[in-house]
Design a protein around this motif. Structure first.
Motif, short mmCIF file in Angstrom:
data_model
loop_
_atom_site.label_atom_id
_atom_site.label_comp_id
_atom_site.label_asym_id
_atom_site.label_seq_id
_atom_site.Cartn_x
_atom_site.Cartn_y
_atom_site.Cartn_z
N ARG A 150 -52.00 -20.80 49.11
CA ARG A 150 -52.24 -19.38 48.83
C ARG A 150 -51.01 -18.54 49.22
O ARG A 150 -50.68 -17.57 48.54
CB ARG A 150 -53.46 -18.86 49.59
CG ARG A 150 -54.78 -19.50 49.18
CD ARG A 150 -54.93 -19.70 47.69
NE ARG A 150 -54.79 -18.45 46.94
CZ ARG A 150 -54.46 -18.37 45.66
NH1 ARG A 150 -54.22 -19.49 44.97
NH2 ARG A 150 -54.37 -17.21 45.06
N ALA A 151 -50.34 -18.90 50.32
CA ALA A 151 -49.14 -18.16 50.69
C ALA A 151 -48.07 -18.31 49.62
O ALA A 151 -47.39 -17.34 49.25
CB ALA A 151 -48.61 -18.66 52.05
N ALA A 152 -47.92 -19.52 49.10
CA ALA A 152 -46.95 -19.75 48.03
C ALA A 152 -47.32 -18.97 46.78
O ALA A 152 -46.46 -18.34 46.13
CB ALA A 152 -46.86 -21.25 47.72
N GLU A 153 -48.58 -18.96 46.45
CA GLU A 153 -49.04 -18.26 45.25
C GLU A 153 -48.86 -16.75 45.38
O GLU A 153 -48.60 -16.05 44.39
CB GLU A 153 -50.53 -18.58 45.01
CG GLU A 153 -51.09 -18.02 43.72
CD GLU A 153 -50.47 -18.65 42.46
OE1 GLU A 153 -50.45 -17.98 41.41
OE2 GLU A 153 -50.02 -19.81 42.55
N ASN A 154 -48.95 -16.24 46.60
CA ASN A 154 -48.80 -14.81 46.83
C ASN A 154 -47.35 -14.37 46.99
O ASN A 154 -47.08 -13.18 47.19
CB ASN A 154 -49.61 -14.38 48.05
CG ASN A 154 -51.09 -14.19 47.74
OD1 ASN A 154 -51.50 -13.11 47.35
ND2 ASN A 154 -51.86 -15.24 47.89
N GLY A 155 -46.41 -15.33 46.93
CA GLY A 155 -45.01 -14.92 46.90
C GLY A 155 -44.08 -15.51 47.93
O GLY A 155 -42.90 -15.18 47.96
N MET A 156 -44.58 -16.42 48.80
CA MET A 156 -43.72 -16.98 49.83
C MET A 156 -42.83 -18.08 49.24
O MET A 156 -43.29 -18.91 48.46
CB MET A 156 -44.56 -17.55 50.98
CG MET A 156 -43.75 -17.88 52.22
SD MET A 156 -42.76 -16.49 52.81
CE MET A 156 -44.03 -15.27 53.16
N ASP A 157 -41.55 -18.08 49.63
CA ASP A 157 -40.58 -19.05 49.12
C ASP A 157 -40.18 -20.10 50.15
O ASP A 157 -40.06 -21.28 49.84
CB ASP A 157 -39.31 -18.33 48.64
CG ASP A 157 -39.59 -17.33 47.55
OD1 ASP A 157 -40.09 -17.74 46.49
OD2 ASP A 157 -39.30 -16.13 47.75
N VAL A 158 -39.93 -19.65 51.38
CA VAL A 158 -39.40 -20.54 52.42
C VAL A 158 -40.40 -20.58 53.58
O VAL A 158 -40.77 -19.54 54.12
CB VAL A 158 -38.03 -20.06 52.94
CG1 VAL A 158 -37.50 -21.00 54.02
CG2 VAL A 158 -37.04 -19.94 51.78
N PHE A 159 -40.81 -21.79 53.94
CA PHE A 159 -41.74 -21.98 55.05
C PHE A 159 -40.99 -22.62 56.22
O PHE A 159 -40.59 -23.79 56.13
CB PHE A 159 -42.92 -22.87 54.64
CG PHE A 159 -43.84 -22.24 53.63
CD1 PHE A 159 -45.09 -21.77 54.01
CD2 PHE A 159 -43.48 -22.13 52.29
CE1 PHE A 159 -45.96 -21.20 53.08
CE2 PHE A 159 -44.33 -21.56 51.36
CZ PHE A 159 -45.57 -21.08 51.76
#
Length: 603
Positions: A104-113
């Protein structure tokens, strides 16, 4: 020799370190267009304590913040800090929760974890790294830097190789306390960049005043990525200033290529923003070299100051700072980073204030000593472990292997308030806080904490009045949120008392001083002072999480009767004697203070 890339932490770690994570989204968005034009490698905007602070204080949906920043920063990679199997909470979550959160974080716009584990236990990073790679995003494996008899360059190089084998696209050295020194930095980065083929980043707090030198030494030895903060929020417990590092590297083989004048204009913007949040400024400003002695991160020191001040024990800060390394040694030298910094720090406070080491042991320390957070880096003190968990088994498997899937249950439990998978995950991270936030959001009654109380004369918002008042042994947190006209004969003061809104009519403060403690109380109730052997009390102010007994129950000395929370740690309060519960003066959610009788037991 190569270009140096910069990650700016202005929208996350900088304000987390200096103004208690209080910067609101409304103060970020106006400058995003200028930030987006700079050409950063990434902007750190999410994770760490921001999720908690958004819900608890700002009454903002952290997922909505991420979506707004994604829309406002279309050209820049967005980065977050993720606590491995802990995600953004303080416990281990099942693998399906970790996968759902990353997705969900990726889907909402996060690129680098940026993914780390407080114990550097690589087992606790595996699921989050794989989930990030499966989402097509950048997984940055992280080494928490610390010093101890069981930590050294050899161990960090071994971990770097493990992270590379797990599929990470880069590696970060996270020096959360500012322990690195320039020459050690040179040696460490020379070893890391020789051992692995991945880019190696340096994230270092400026607490001890040597961070800029360390960054230069890292760059000279193969580091191509550094973390900095716009100067208005740099230095001290934060990070080296972006503008200074850009200027220092200009016309060198490590040129950043960033526009210094554009950065300076952004700095002027944030200088004005910071003024709005002055009431949240840490007492610990500037550099503090004590970190090199106690290994306590700057943010942790400021939290300890606050906790001890509230208990009237600020004069014992040095005792606590001396106790922290002793507790850390007992626990096998964990790095001091969330959540282990809270675990060690809270236990050190307990040891000092109770006057006896490990007389009271927090639940988190007990879980740690059971192996529920992962593998301790060094040998644990066997006597402390025996005192904490008795003969209970110590697990040696990855803690999450003992957890069944949770997402279906979480969806069922939040069906009445959750409108999305993100809402479900919000409640997973912070069950009670998340439910409260979503309930208020759905009812459209969210009320963020005021930055300033309203001035009825001008309509402007001057500095708020926020303080603790101790009356006859009881401490109350008072925040004035507004006042009537100063010319009124009876002037209303609008305030919160321990978070509860009140309206009080006073003419002078002396009016409060004449109230008798045995007939009046700001809270409207009064608990007796703990004076008898069977009176159950707490060692520090906190909140009741659970009451485990009722009137009429028989208990043995040492039986748990109450669970409280303080400094984000839960503590089990035990019966001091054998006997019968005669009275219970608290309920779940109550605030409690030292020396109050919370439960009365008669032998």
């Amino acid at each position: 020799m190569s270009k140096t890339y910069i990650t700016d932490v202005i929208l996350r770690d900088a304000h987390q370190s200096l103004i208690a994570t209080r910067m609101r989204t409304e103060d970020m968005l106006p400058v995003c267009e200028r930030l987006d034009r700079i050409g950063y490698w990434s902007l750190e905007v999410w994770g760490g304590a921001t999720f908690d602070a958004c819900l608890r204080y700002l009454k903002e949906d952290p997922w909505e913040r991420l979506r707004k920043l994604r829309a406002a920063l279309p050209r820049t990679q967005l980065q977050m800090l993720l606590r491995g199997q802990n995600l953004l909470g303080y416990r281990h979550y099942s693998d399906d929760v970790v996968r759902a959160f990353v997705s969900r974080a990726a889907e909402n716009g996060m690129d680098v974890f940026r993914i780390f584990d407080a114990l550097n236990d690589v087992r606790n990073l595996e699921t989050a790294i794989k989930a990030t790679c499966d989402a097509g995003k950048h997984a940055q494996g992280t080494i928490c830097y610390t010093t101890s008899p069981v930590h050294g360059i050899e161990q960090f190089v071994t971990m770097a190789k493990q992270l590379q084998d797990l599929g990470c696209q880069s590696i970060a050295v996270k020096d959360m306390a500012g322990l690195l020194t320039p020459m050690i930095t040179a040696e460490l980065f020379d070893a890391l960049t020789t051992a692995v083929s991945l880019p190696v980043h340096l994230h270092m707090h400026a607490t001890a005043g040597v961070a800029e030198m360390c960054q230069l030494k890292a760059i000279e030895n193969g580091c191509c990525h550094i973390d900095t903060a716009i100067s208005a929020f740099a230095g001290g417990a934060s990070h080296p200033p972006t503008e200074s590092m850009v200027a220092a590297l200009h016309n060198t083989p490590w040129e950043t290529g960033l526009d210094l004048k554009a950065l300076q204009e952004i700095g002027f913007y944030f200088r004005e923003v910071r003024k709005k949040y002055h009431q949240f400024e840490s007492d610990m400003t500037g550099l503090d070299t004590r970190v090199q002695v106690y290994q306590v991160p700057g943010g942790m020191i400021s939290n300890l100051h606050t906790q001890l001040r509230e208990q009237g024990s600020l004069n014992r800060i040095e005792e606590v700072l001396l106790e922290i390394p002793r507790v850390r040694e007992d626990l096998g030298y964990p790095p001091l980073v969330t959540p282990t910094s809270q675990i060690v720090g809270a236990q050190a406070v307990l040891n000092v204030l109770t006057g006896e080491r490990y007389k009271t042991i927090s639940n988190e320390v007990k879980l740690y000593l059971q192996g529920r957070y992962g593998r301790a880096p060094g040998k644990v003190n066997a006597m402390v472990r025996q005192q904490a968990i008795g003969n209970e088994d110590v697990i040696d498997v990855r803690p999450a292997d003992l957890l069944g899937d949770e997402m279906d249950r979480l969806r069922e439990e939040t069906a009445d308030i959750a409108n999305s998978e993100e809402d479900v995950l919000t409640c997973a991270m912070f069950p009670e806080l998340g439910r409260e936030f979503l309930t208020e959001r759905n009812a459209n009654i969210l009320a963020p904490e005021p930055l300033e109380p309203i001035n009825s004369d001008t309509g402007s918002q001057p500095r708020p009045t926020e303080f603790n008042v101790t009356l006859h042994g009881e401490t109350y947190h008072i925040q004035i949120t507004g006042t009537g006209h100063p010319g009124q004969q009876e002037r209303p003061f609008y305030m919160t008392v321990d978070g509860v809104p009140e309206e009080v009519l006073v003419e002078t403060l002396s009016e409060l001083e004449t109230q008798e403690s045995d007939t009046t109380s700001i809270k409207g109730s009064k608990r007796p002072r703990a004076t008898h052997p069977g009176d159950v009390a707490t060692s520090m102010p906190g909140t009741v999480i659970d009451v485990l007994v009722k009137v009429g129950d028989s208990v043995e000395a040492g039986d748990p009767v109450l669970i409280t929370e303080a400094m984000k740690m839960e503590t089990e309060i035990q019966a001091p004697i054998r006997g019968e519960v005669r009275a219970v003066y608290v309920a779940k959610g109550d605030s409690v203070n030292p020396d109050e009788t919370l439960i009365e037991i008669a032998s």
